[in-house]
Design a protein around this motif. Structure first.
Motif, short mmCIF file in Angstrom:
data_model
loop_
_atom_site.label_atom_id
_atom_site.label_comp_id
_atom_site.label_asym_id
_atom_site.label_seq_id
_atom_site.Cartn_x
_atom_site.Cartn_y
_atom_site.Cartn_z
N ARG A 34 0.84 -1.22 0.00
CA ARG A 34 0.00 0.00 0.00
C ARG A 34 0.86 1.26 0.00
NH1 ARG A 34 -4.25 -0.15 4.60
NH2 ARG A 34 -4.95 1.72 3.51
N LEU A 35 1.97 1.22 0.72
CA LEU A 35 2.86 2.37 0.74
C LEU A 35 3.50 2.59 -0.63
CD1 LEU A 35 4.16 4.59 2.42
CD2 LEU A 35 5.95 2.97 3.05
N GLY A 36 3.85 1.51 -1.32
CA GLY A 36 4.38 1.62 -2.68
C GLY A 36 3.40 2.29 -3.62
N TYR A 37 2.12 1.90 -3.53
CA TYR A 37 1.10 2.54 -4.36
C TYR A 37 0.93 4.02 -4.00
CZ TYR A 37 -0.49 -1.78 -6.55
OH TYR A 37 -0.55 -2.92 -7.29
N LEU A 38 0.99 4.32 -2.72
CA LEU A 38 0.86 5.72 -2.30
C LEU A 38 2.01 6.55 -2.86
CD1 LEU A 38 -0.42 7.99 -0.61
CD2 LEU A 38 0.94 7.18 1.32
N LEU A 39 3.22 6.04 -2.78
CA LEU A 39 4.38 6.80 -3.28
C LEU A 39 4.35 6.95 -4.80
CD1 LEU A 39 7.16 5.36 -0.98
CD2 LEU A 39 6.08 7.61 -0.84
N ALA A 40 3.70 6.02 -5.50
CA ALA A 40 3.62 6.09 -6.95
C ALA A 40 2.46 6.94 -7.44
CB ALA A 40 3.51 4.68 -7.53
N ALA B 55 3.83 14.68 -6.93
CA ALA B 55 3.86 16.14 -7.03
C ALA B 55 4.20 16.78 -5.69
CB ALA B 55 2.50 16.65 -7.54
N LEU B 56 3.68 16.20 -4.62
CA LEU B 56 3.95 16.73 -3.29
C LEU B 56 5.42 16.57 -2.92
CD1 LEU B 56 2.78 17.88 -0.65
CD2 LEU B 56 2.40 15.53 0.08
N ILE B 57 5.97 15.41 -3.25
CA ILE B 57 7.38 15.15 -2.95
C ILE B 57 8.26 16.07 -3.77
CG2 ILE B 57 9.22 13.44 -3.11
CD1 ILE B 57 7.11 11.32 -2.40
#
Length: 127
Positions: free
Chosen positions: A113-119, A125-127
């Motif tokens: 789930r974290l991988g999907y969030l980061l992708a 855009a936030l990063i």
């Protein structure tokens, strides 16, 4: 019916960490040997991470992004006071890629789930 709007990145991260903490709590019941490690070392770090990320997002959305930090000068090798004492092994989290997934399978779901969030485009855009 239109699809529900996606949660903002900070809320999605909070949901991922909350689900991970629930899963880790259940896993700790099955594996009591790691219960203390998870409860006292991992959970506070995860909650601190979520709160810091939410505060950072709030600053960016308010138009006040953080200023870049200057790198700290390297410590003087001869200065014993500048060196941090080593923690005893029982106070350290394991090291290496995928250690949580190896310890408890609940970590795999949160990692995915974290991988999907980061992708996600809004997170990129936030990063």
């Amino acid at each position: 019916m239109p699809p529900a709007p996606a949660l903002p990145p900070a809320a999605r991260l909070r949901a991922i960490v909350a689900a991970l903490c629930v899963g880790l709590g259940e896993g700790a019941v099955r594996h009591p040997a790691v219960a203390g490690l998870l409860r006292h070392l991992l959970w506070p770090r995860l909650l601190r991470l979520v709160n810091r990320f939410a505060a950072l997002v709030a600053r960016i959305e308010a138009g006040r992004p953080p200023r870049p930090r200057r790198p700290a000068p390297p410590p003087d090798p001869g200065d014993a006071a500048a060196q941090k004492p080593a923690r005893p092994p029982y106070q350290r989290l394991p090291q290496g890629h995928g250690w949580l997934a190896r310890l408890l399978p609940e970590g795999r779901v949160a990692g995915s789930r974290l991988g999907y969030l980061l992708a996600a485009p809004d997170m990129a855009a936030l990063i």
